[in-house]
Design an enzyme around this catalytic site. Sequence first.
Site, PDB file in Angstrom:
ATOM      1  NE  ARG A  89     -15.504  68.818  89.391  1.00 26.69           N
ATOM      2  CZ  ARG A  89     -15.741  69.929  88.683  1.00 26.69           C
ATOM      3  NH1 ARG A  89     -14.798  70.472  87.962  1.00 26.69           N
ATOM      4  NH2 ARG A  89     -16.928  70.489  88.713  1.00 26.69           N
ATOM      5  NE  ARG A 124     -23.705  77.533  87.712  1.00 28.30           N
ATOM      6  CZ  ARG A 124     -22.711  76.824  88.219  1.00 28.30           C
ATOM      7  NH1 ARG A 124     -21.855  77.383  89.046  1.00 28.30           N
ATOM      8  NH2 ARG A 124     -22.599  75.557  87.944  1.00 28.30           N
ATOM      9  NE  ARG A 167     -22.482  70.093  88.787  1.00 26.36           N
ATOM     10  CZ  ARG A 167     -22.904  71.316  88.477  1.00 26.36           C
ATOM     11  NH1 ARG A 167     -24.179  71.518  88.172  1.00 26.36           N
ATOM     12  NH2 ARG A 167     -22.082  72.319  88.475  1.00 26.36           N
TER      13      ARG A 167
END
Length: 214
Positions: A89, A124, A167
């Site tokens: 990441r 989600r 995020r």
Amino acid sequence: MGSRLIMLGPPGAGKGTQAVKLAEMLGVPQVSTGDMLRHAKSAGTPMGKEAARYMSEGKLVPDEVVIGIVDERLKELGSGGYILDGFPRTVAQATALDELGHVIDAVVSIEVANDYLVERITGRLACSCGQTYHRTNKPPKAKGICDACGSDLSVRADDTESVVRERLEVYAEHTAPLIQYYQAKHLLKPIDGVGEMEVVLKRILKELESVRKG
Ligand code: AMP
């Protein structure tokens, strides 16, 4: 050979869902750093407790922590192939992967415009077995229950709108530079991530045909 893959993409692009499917189809394990960190957090290990502080704010867990757990897992798995989901990441994590001698065959980069992402993530639902669902786009057969294992589904603690926005910013700043990093190594396979899950999966498999034959 040819199945040591990285799944790259912003939060909500469908990386995790596609990684689970691809792992099944290619018969290789999915290695999700997010899942490993969530398990460590539930188990209450010192590393899990430290990681939880960053995760609840949508920030990245320090590189050395994540590099350590991935290196250990990949060494256990040997050369048989894997799908890395959520790692690397940062450029430092990608460099460490190279330096530790873990060879990658291809990087699947799932592209979805920002406008779609918040809606996708806030709907989600997740299961501890790794399956993911969406309230409207991919509902489970029975409300709140995982089709695959029958456990209760839950909303991830970091899937709230404010954490999701953080995020997305973290992704743009720290993770998006990996697109260029892997492009320069001729490993990048850009995939249009908008559409039904099966359609996107077919696009990925088509792109990977040449790599897997290679
Ligand atoms: P994910 O399940 O991949 O969306 O990851 C959930 C959270 O775990 C992220 O928002 C980070 O806080 C942490 N995390 C997962 N993978 C990494 C990584 N490779 N480097 C740093 N933090 C990570």
